[in-house]
Design an enzyme around this catalytic site. Structure first.
Site, PDB file in Angstrom:
ATOM      1  N   ARG A   1       0.823  -1.211   0.000  1.00  0.00           N
ATOM      2  CA  ARG A   1       0.000   0.000   0.000  1.00  0.00           C
ATOM      3  C   ARG A   1       0.857   1.261   0.000  1.00  0.00           C
ATOM      4  O   ARG A   1       0.470   2.295  -0.540  1.00  0.00           O
ATOM      5  CB  ARG A   1      -0.920  -0.001   1.221  1.00  0.00           C
ATOM      6  CG  ARG A   1      -1.837   1.201   1.296  1.00  0.00           C
ATOM      7  CD  ARG A   1      -2.511   1.289   2.657  1.00  0.00           C
ATOM      8  NE  ARG A   1      -3.435   0.205   2.897  1.00  0.00           N
ATOM      9  CZ  ARG A   1      -4.718   0.206   2.528  1.00  0.00           C
ATOM     10  NH1 ARG A   1      -5.200   1.243   1.874  1.00  0.00           N
ATOM     11  NH2 ARG A   1      -5.481  -0.812   2.801  1.00  0.00           N
TER      12      ARG A   1
ATOM     13  N   ASP B   1      -9.288   2.094   0.733  1.00  0.00           N
ATOM     14  CA  ASP B   1      -9.659   0.692   0.596  1.00  0.00           C
ATOM     15  C   ASP B   1     -10.614   0.550  -0.581  1.00  0.00           C
ATOM     16  O   ASP B   1     -11.239   1.528  -1.007  1.00  0.00           O
ATOM     17  CB  ASP B   1     -10.328   0.180   1.868  1.00  0.00           C
ATOM     18  CG  ASP B   1      -9.338   0.029   3.014  1.00  0.00           C
ATOM     19  OD1 ASP B   1      -8.126  -0.058   2.737  1.00  0.00           O
ATOM     20  OD2 ASP B   1      -9.773   0.019   4.180  1.00  0.00           O
ATOM     21  N   ASP B   2     -10.753  -0.690  -1.079  1.00  0.00           N
ATOM     22  CA  ASP B   2     -11.602  -0.883  -2.254  1.00  0.00           C
ATOM     23  C   ASP B   2     -13.094  -0.873  -1.921  1.00  0.00           C
ATOM     24  O   ASP B   2     -13.926  -0.969  -2.823  1.00  0.00           O
ATOM     25  CB  ASP B   2     -11.237  -2.192  -2.972  1.00  0.00           C
ATOM     26  CG  ASP B   2     -11.318  -3.410  -2.052  1.00  0.00           C
ATOM     27  OD1 ASP B   2     -11.813  -3.258  -0.920  1.00  0.00           O
ATOM     28  OD2 ASP B   2     -10.866  -4.501  -2.467  1.00  0.00           O
ATOM     29  N   ASP B   3     -13.438  -0.753  -0.645  1.00  0.00           N
ATOM     30  CA  ASP B   3     -14.856  -0.708  -0.262  1.00  0.00           C
ATOM     31  C   ASP B   3     -15.205   0.603   0.437  1.00  0.00           C
ATOM     32  O   ASP B   3     -16.216   0.688   1.126  1.00  0.00           O
ATOM     33  CB  ASP B   3     -15.196  -1.885   0.655  1.00  0.00           C
ATOM     34  CG  ASP B   3     -14.347  -1.892   1.926  1.00  0.00           C
ATOM     35  OD1 ASP B   3     -13.433  -1.051   2.038  1.00  0.00           O
ATOM     36  OD2 ASP B   3     -14.587  -2.749   2.799  1.00  0.00           O
TER      37      ASP B   3
ATOM     38  N   GLU C   1      -0.708  -2.266   8.918  1.00  0.00           N
ATOM     39  CA  GLU C   1       0.098  -1.353   8.105  1.00  0.00           C
ATOM     40  C   GLU C   1      -0.334   0.092   8.307  1.00  0.00           C
ATOM     41  O   GLU C   1       0.483   1.021   8.252  1.00  0.00           O
ATOM     42  CB  GLU C   1       0.028  -1.747   6.623  1.00  0.00           C
ATOM     43  CG  GLU C   1      -1.142  -1.234   5.830  1.00  0.00           C
ATOM     44  CD  GLU C   1      -2.466  -1.915   6.159  1.00  0.00           C
ATOM     45  OE1 GLU C   1      -3.506  -1.513   5.602  1.00  0.00           O
ATOM     46  OE2 GLU C   1      -2.469  -2.864   6.986  1.00  0.00           O
ATOM     47  N   ASP C   2      -1.627   0.305   8.574  1.00  0.00           N
ATOM     48  CA  ASP C   2      -2.108   1.662   8.828  1.00  0.00           C
ATOM     49  C   ASP C   2      -1.605   2.194  10.168  1.00  0.00           C
ATOM     50  O   ASP C   2      -1.267   3.372  10.297  1.00  0.00           O
ATOM     51  CB  ASP C   2      -3.635   1.709   8.767  1.00  0.00           C
ATOM     52  CG  ASP C   2      -4.283   0.582   9.555  1.00  0.00           C
ATOM     53  OD1 ASP C   2      -3.555  -0.260  10.127  1.00  0.00           O
ATOM     54  OD2 ASP C   2      -5.524   0.533   9.612  1.00  0.00           O
TER      55      ASP C   2
ATOM     56  N   ARG D   1      -4.038  -6.081  16.492  1.00  0.00           N
ATOM     57  CA  ARG D   1      -3.714  -4.650  16.497  1.00  0.00           C
ATOM     58  C   ARG D   1      -3.253  -4.205  17.890  1.00  0.00           C
ATOM     59  O   ARG D   1      -2.413  -3.307  18.002  1.00  0.00           O
ATOM     60  CB  ARG D   1      -4.921  -3.848  16.012  1.00  0.00           C
ATOM     61  CG  ARG D   1      -5.212  -4.105  14.526  1.00  0.00           C
ATOM     62  CD  ARG D   1      -6.532  -3.552  14.073  1.00  0.00           C
ATOM     63  NE  ARG D   1      -6.471  -2.170  13.645  1.00  0.00           N
ATOM     64  CZ  ARG D   1      -6.014  -1.749  12.466  1.00  0.00           C
ATOM     65  NH1 ARG D   1      -5.522  -2.618  11.605  1.00  0.00           N
ATOM     66  NH2 ARG D   1      -6.018  -0.468  12.147  1.00  0.00           N
TER      67      ARG D   1
END
Length: 842
Positions: free
Chosen positions: A650, A666-668, A754-755, A799
């Site tokens: 990303r 994101d793709d959504d 990753e975020d 997380r």
């Protein structure tokens, strides 16, 4: 509605009254004729209805009834025909009304399109004007002058400096600083490590005749036959002899530089003082946390004092012993085990108590004087940094390693020898925030320059390059594999998405952000946060111009609101305004196998102002299906096939990303155009921050006393999820090239976080929290079903662990809280009727 349409429709509105009136007339006629009806055979003969009872003729009555039946049928037929005409007229009216609505909608669309075209044309006129008035290309520099140092007569290493002993004519500013390493044949591990590190440098060349500098690696006082070196040229100009051992190098008189840790003869500003570096790399696992800031010992020293001292040195040592009476100061000047050293020198204590003492101390004193061996001086600095203490230098005899390249004042406290009696007073008045700053920068310096031989070798090269004003090479872009190109074109379908009639900015052709505009000033005005081995195309801290510069000869790229007069509504939407030139942004979407969601998402970007392109990172090991069609939008869609399935992809700095501003999605993630444009405008004012929508925060778990990840609604936050966030491309380079590898490995291990890693990185660099925009707190994907990660409890547990692991790697928690949210200026503000808000819904 036009005048002709109104004239045509006016009679139709009276049709019901006409029909009603017609029925009344017919009824009246029927009533009148019921009294006196014509006879069929003789119309002149009238029959009185009252006389029907007297009629004896039955046939006459039947004839009369038949006439009435025919009259009734005739009237019914006429009414039916009138009703049919009425329905036809009604249908015509409805058709005309529908047509009127369609025309009104088309008129509004055309008015919106016309307004959009006016904005676009105005922007194109400015762009055209800028293109023709743009500064002309800069010509290449003229050939450099010959070796001026040869005429100075200052040879043979007699107080050499760069002006007298260095030949600049071999080092053109556009040459890239090529260096040649003489062959090194050795089985020594330290020499092998240095050799490998230099050979892996991006400056190394195998063409010695075009080299700017020549490197010679040695260890300790080896006898060097410099005249046998092919490019020595009698005096060793532009040579550097790198002694990686601890003994002092006795070099022949020459114009060559010497880099070593043991300094007997040293020309400041010419020779280089090397740091102590262990042959084995040091990572976060052996480094302590930077907290707590307050420790048991304020200031400590552990070492054997010299047995032979001058009167001044005895006085200083006496003052140190007096300070030792304090319970927060620990000076150990007698060792049970010590290294080999001369009687007039300070010695290192070789027992384990020295490390324990430094780990329990806030500050560690290091004498910077003549009777402190230079290699021991650098080792003490190395050991203090690795143990998380702040070095306190007493004296100024030695120049610090790479001092003209490293901002040591941010990590080390220095005092003259005469202030030894005031040490406790000064150190106790240093605030905890300053202590944290010293410790943080000390950890950064250690990790970047002293944690491995490779880091030290690169620091040496960068110091030499910096000294002679040579810019570093461009930072490498990530290698990409495009799924579609001219040989394999993308199959597309037309898509039209209704994004409302709000004008949000010009729809323009894509153009890249200007890059590499500060190739020299960026490193001359050096900031430690720059990756020292490379120059970047742009950074978040590139200086801007004052507001009035655009009206005094520097208008290039600026788009002031309404020409500088300001405004709201249409005037505001037509230009970016702000403090930086006109620019665009790139949308980056990471996807795996949700093609349908992805296509819907991409179609929504059609007509989005200021969009440069959409970069789709295809994380699936399999290529997209050959039958997959992509929506045709107003900007290019480029699909990059990732080498492997990793969430770190990303943030890969692909060359296809040609703008400073990056919108990671994101793709959504469903965002309206106005939300995106507003966040983009906010990011332009906070270019060094993450700016976006879904807010999260780190929360202290009072039960296990650890930091956890929390997504609940809160009045303060510390993270913005990169599923819908703007950030500067500079952070993609930092994430991929500078952030500790252990963090990227953890992201791959969990396929998560990753975020969080990007939020940690940006806050670590800036010391600032992110910026949240609009009221959106989270996003739900109604069509994702059970595939959404946020539903899985293990997702949150991972997380939690990521946050705790990242703290361990950084040595502290860099995240910062914020209680601030950005909304547009006139949001929920009552404005006059003749004014409009900045955004309709934001």
């Amino acid at each position: 509605m036009t005048r002709q349409q109104r004239i045509f429709l006016r009679p139709l509105r009276c049709l019901p009254f006409f029909l009603f009136g017609t029925c009344i007339v017919i009824i009246c006629i029927f009533t009148l004729t019921s009294k006196r009806l014509p006879v069929k055979d003789d119309p002149s003969v009238e029959i009185d209805i009252n006389a029907f009872n007297d009629l004896a003729n039955k046939d006459a009555f039947l004839r009369h009834a038949d006439d009435m039946h025919r009259l009734r049928k005739s009237i019914i037929n006429e009414l039916s025909q009138l009703e049919q005409k009425r329905n036809k007229l009604k249908a015509t009216v409805q058709t005309l009304e529908d047509s009127h609505k369609d025309l009104s909608t088309q008129l509004k669309d055309m008015e919106h399109e016309l307004s959009q075209i006016k904005v676009d044309v105005k922007n194109m006129i400015l762009t055209k004007k800028e293109i023709f008035s743009e500064y002309s290309s800069v010509p290449l520099p003229l050939p450099m002058l010959s070796d001026l140092s040869a005429s100075t007569g200052t040879h043979m290493n007699l107080n050499c400096d760069l002006n007298s002993c260095f030949d600049y004519s071999r080092c053109s500013v556009i040459s890239g600083f090529p260096i040649y390493l003489y062959p090194t044949y050795t089985d020594d591990n330290l020499l092998i490590a240095w050799k490998s590190a230099i050979e892996n440098s991006n400056h190394i060349t195998n063409k010695p005749e075009s080299a700017c500098m020549y490197f010679l690696l040695v260890k300790d006082d080896t006898k060097i036959n410099t005249q046998s070196l092919e490019y020595w040229k009698g005096d060793g100009r532009n040579h550097i002899i790198i002694n990686v051992g601890l003994s002092s190098l006795t070099s022949p008189k020459s114009r060559a530089m010497v880099a070593q840790t043991n300094r007997t003869k040293f020309d400041r500003g010419f020779d280089i003082f090397l740091p102590y570096v262990d042959v084995l790399p040091v990572d976060y696992k052996v480094l302590p946390l930077l907290l707590p800031l307050r420790k048991k010992i304020l200031l400590s020293f552990y070492g054997q004092s010299p047995t032979i001292l001058s009167e001044g040195e005895k006085e200083i040592l006496g003052a140190i012993n007096k300070l030792n009476s304090s319970d927060i100061i620990s000076f150990i000047t007698q060792c049970t085990a010590k290294s080999v050293c001369l009687p007039d020198q300070w010695c290192l204590c070789s027992d384990h108590h020295a490390v324990e003492s430094e780990r329990s101390s806030i500050f560690v004193m290091i004498p910077n004087c003549a009777n402190m061996p230079s290699y021991q001086f650098t080792y003490r600095i190395y050991r203090a940094l690795i143990n998380g203490a702040i070095p306190v230098l007493l004296g100024d005899f030695y120049q610090l390693p790479f001092s003209d390249f490293i901002s040591w004042e941010k990590a080390i406290v220095s005092f003259p020898l005469q202030r030894v009696t005031e040490l406790e007073y000064i150190l106790r008045n240093i605030l905890e925030s300053d202590i944290m700053s010293y410790k943080k920068h000390g950890r950064i310096i250690f990790n970047d320059y002293f944690s491995s031989v490779e880091k030290a070798a690169h620091a040496l090269i960068n110091t030499l390059r910096y000294r002679i004003n040579m810019p570093p090479p461009p930072v490498p872009e990530a290698v990409s594999t495009l799924v579609y190109d001219e040989h394999h074109p993308m199959q597309t379908f037309q898509s039209r998405v209704d994004n409302g009639n709000e004008i949000l900015g010009p729809i323009e052709a894509p153009f890249p952000s200007p890059s590499y505009q500060r190739n020299f000033t960026s490193f001359l005005q050096f900031s430690h946060w720059s990756h020292s081995s490379y120059i970047f195309p742009y950074t978040p801290w590139d200086p801007g111009l004052p507001t009035d510069a655009k009206y005094h000869g520097s208008p290039y790229g600026f788009r002031p609101i309404n020409g500088g007069a300001g405004g709201s509504g249409t005037e505001f939407s037509a230009s970016l305004g702000g403090n930086y030139p006109h620019e665009q942004f790139t949308i980056v979407i990471l996807t795996y196998d949700r093609s349908e969601l992805l296509q819907q998402q991409l179609a929504q970007f059609n007509g989005l102002p200021y969009l440069n392109k959409v970069v789709v990172i295809w994380n699936n090991p399999q290529y997209p299906p050959s039958t997959l069609k992509w929506p045709h939008i107003h900007v290019p869609i480029q699909v990059i096939k990732a080498e492997r399935n990793s969430l770190n992809n990303r943030f890969m700095p692909y060359k296809e990303i040609e703008t400073e501003a990056v919108l990671s999605m994101d793709d959504d993630m469903g965002l309206r155009h106005d939300e995106i444009i507003f966040a983009f405008r906010v990011w332009r004012e906070f270019r060094d921050r993450i700016v976006g929508f879904p807010g999260r925060y780190h929360a202290w778990n009072i039960h296990d006393e650890k930091w956890n990840y929390n997504s609940n609604h809160s009045c303060e936050l510390s993270m913005i999820l990169t599923g819908a966030a703007f950030f500067h491309k500079y952070y993609m380079y930092q994430y991929s090239y500078s952030m500790p590898q252990a963090i990227r490995d953890k992201v791959d291990e969990y396929m998560n976080c990753e975020d969080l890693a990007m939020n940690f990185l940006v806050s670590h660099i800036t010391g600032q929290p992110p910026v949240k925009t609009t009221s959106r707190w989270t996003f739900r994907c109604p069509t994702c079903g059970e595939a959404s990660l946020w539903i899985d409890e293990s997702h949150f547990n991972e997380r939690h662990k990521c946050i705790q692991f990242f703290i361990e790697v950084y040595g502290y928690l860099p995240l910062k809280y914020t209680q601030f949210r950005a909304d547009s200026v006139l949001f929920k503000t009552r404005v006059p009727e003749d004014k409009s808000k900045c955004f309709v819904f934001v």
